[in-house]
Design an enzyme around this catalytic site. Structure first.
Site, short mmCIF file in Angstrom:
data_model
loop_
_atom_site.label_atom_id
_atom_site.label_comp_id
_atom_site.label_asym_id
_atom_site.label_seq_id
_atom_site.Cartn_x
_atom_site.Cartn_y
_atom_site.Cartn_z
CG ASP A 14 -1.80 1.20 1.28
OD1 ASP A 14 -2.49 1.55 0.48
OD2 ASP A 14 -1.95 2.02 2.47
CB SER A 15 0.11 4.65 -0.61
OG SER A 15 -0.99 4.65 0.26
CE1 TYR A 46 2.62 5.59 -3.39
CE2 TYR A 46 1.45 3.36 -4.47
CZ TYR A 46 2.74 4.23 -3.79
OH TYR A 46 3.85 3.59 -3.57
N GLY A 47 -3.04 8.91 -3.78
CA GLY A 47 -4.50 9.32 -4.29
C GLY A 47 -4.45 10.58 -5.16
CB CYS A 77 -3.20 1.04 -2.53
SG CYS A 77 -3.22 2.76 -2.87
CG ASN A 78 -9.37 1.00 -2.58
OD1 ASN A 78 -10.39 0.62 -3.12
ND2 ASN A 78 -9.05 0.75 -1.59
CB THR A 79 -4.81 5.15 -5.56
OG1 THR A 79 -5.45 5.76 -4.42
CG2 THR A 79 -4.34 6.07 -6.65
CD GLU A 156 -1.86 8.17 7.03
OE1 GLU A 156 -0.55 8.82 7.32
OE2 GLU A 156 -1.82 7.36 6.44
CB CYS A 188 -10.17 5.03 0.45
SG CYS A 188 -8.54 5.72 1.26
CB THR A 189 -6.08 1.74 2.38
OG1 THR A 189 -5.70 2.93 2.12
CG2 THR A 189 -5.76 0.58 1.33
CG HIS A 190 -6.21 5.66 5.29
ND1 HIS A 190 -5.62 5.20 3.99
CD2 HIS A 190 -5.39 6.27 6.05
CE1 HIS A 190 -4.28 5.56 4.31
NE2 HIS A 190 -4.19 6.33 5.45
N1 DGL Z 1 -3.93 3.72 -0.12
C1 DGL Z 1 -4.62 4.65 -0.61
C2 DGL Z 1 -6.14 4.29 -1.38
O1 DGL Z 1 -6.51 3.32 -0.89
C3 DGL Z 1 -5.09 5.90 0.11
C4 DGL Z 1 -3.93 6.78 0.68
C5 DGL Z 1 -3.21 7.48 -0.55
O2 DGL Z 1 -3.85 8.27 -0.93
O3 DGL Z 1 -1.96 7.06 -0.94
O4 DGL Z 1 -6.48 4.64 -2.40
#
Ligand code: DGL
Length: 285
Positions: A14-15, A46-47, A77-79, A156, A188-190
């Protein structure tokens, strides 16, 4: 890799820390599997990055994970799943899965009125991938996307239950409430960490979908199908370290920056103790 070793770990990346919500589900659903987790904490988020950049980062991380001899890779990571999965999966000889298909499938199965909301980063929502995948599964589905860029920094900062988070969330979600959705994908992961706030604001009639859960099940099925699942007994026999923490070899954590901060966050959300996090220079891969 010619013959895949069943006892090899699964790579998860993930990011940053967010992908731990996916690692946590894998630990719950398939506790016997070993995991090498990489969080790109130096280059998060990454988003808001371009597709080219996210593909380049993902390739570097996969090269790093291959040095740890992983047998499969989960892009938590979704992105990165939106932008890079198709490209990188075609470049490697071990299975690579992302989180989008799993989340989309669950949402399509859950909806009763065919109206689904998706929240995620600007990258994920802008890519339109959830809409594309869900429409492939069920063409008449209506999908409403909403980017929620402030959620990642709020999580975060640990503001999971805070009036500021409530205020921002209600502004973001008001757009989706007006669309009469009955299902909302936490794309999104968060966001699963904001589940109680999001659930309260959307109301009881809206099903929240956490792609992390389905992704862990998809990984389990995939490993089984390929004949590379680890023997459940192997997991049970793993020794515990004298301080009660899990065998370090079972779950390994790597980041590109701020290892201690990562360890603190990981300890707050993972069911098992995190022993240490190692920092590597991902630009070398
Ligand atoms: N991990 C990213 C996602 O799931 C979220 C955090 C980021 O923007 O890097 O899209």
């Amino acid at each position: 890799m010619s013959k895949i070793d069943k006892n090899a770990p699964v790579g998860v990346f993930d990011s940053g820390v967010g992908g731990l919500t996916v690692a946590r589900e894998i630990m719950r659903q398939i506790p016997e599997e070993r995991i090498v987790y990489f969080g790109d904490t130096a280059r998060l988020p990454y988003g808001s990055k371009s597709k080219d950049t996210v593909v380049r980062y993902s390739r570097q991380i996969i090269r790093f994970l291959r040095t740890r001899d992983v047998k499969a890779i989960v892009i938590a990571c979704n992105t990165a799943s939106s932008y890079a999965l198709e490209t990188v999966a075609g470049e490697t000889d071990i299975p690579v899965i992302g989180v989008i298909e799993a989340g989309a499938k669950t949402a399509v199965q859950a909806t009763r009125n065919g109206r689904i909301g998706v929240i995620g980063t600007e990258g994920t929502i802008g890519s339109g991938i959830y809409t594309e995948v869900m429409r492939r599964m069920r063409p008449d589905i209506e999908v409403f996307g909403k980017a929620c860029p402030l959620f990642v920094p709020l999580v975060e900062e640990g503001l999971l239950h805070d009036s500021v988070t409530d205020e921002i969330a209600s502004r973001y979600l008001s757009v989706l409430k007006g669309k009469y959705i009955d299902t909302l994908v936490l794309g999104c992961t968060h966001y699963p960490l904001l589940r109680s706030t999001l659930g309260r604001l959307m109301g009881e009639g809206v099903t929240l979908v956490n792609p992390a859960y389905e992704t862990a099940l998809e990984l389990k099925a995939l490993l089984r199908e390929r004949g590379i699942s680890r023997d459940p007994e192997a997991g049970r026999n793993l020794p515990e370290a004298p301080d009660g923490s899990l065998d370090e070899e079972r779950y390994q954590f790597y980041v590109s920056d701020l290892a201690e901060k990562f360890t603190d966050f990981a300890r707050s959300i993972l069911p098992n103790e995190v022993k240490e996090t190692r920092k590597i220079d991902i630009e070398n891969y």
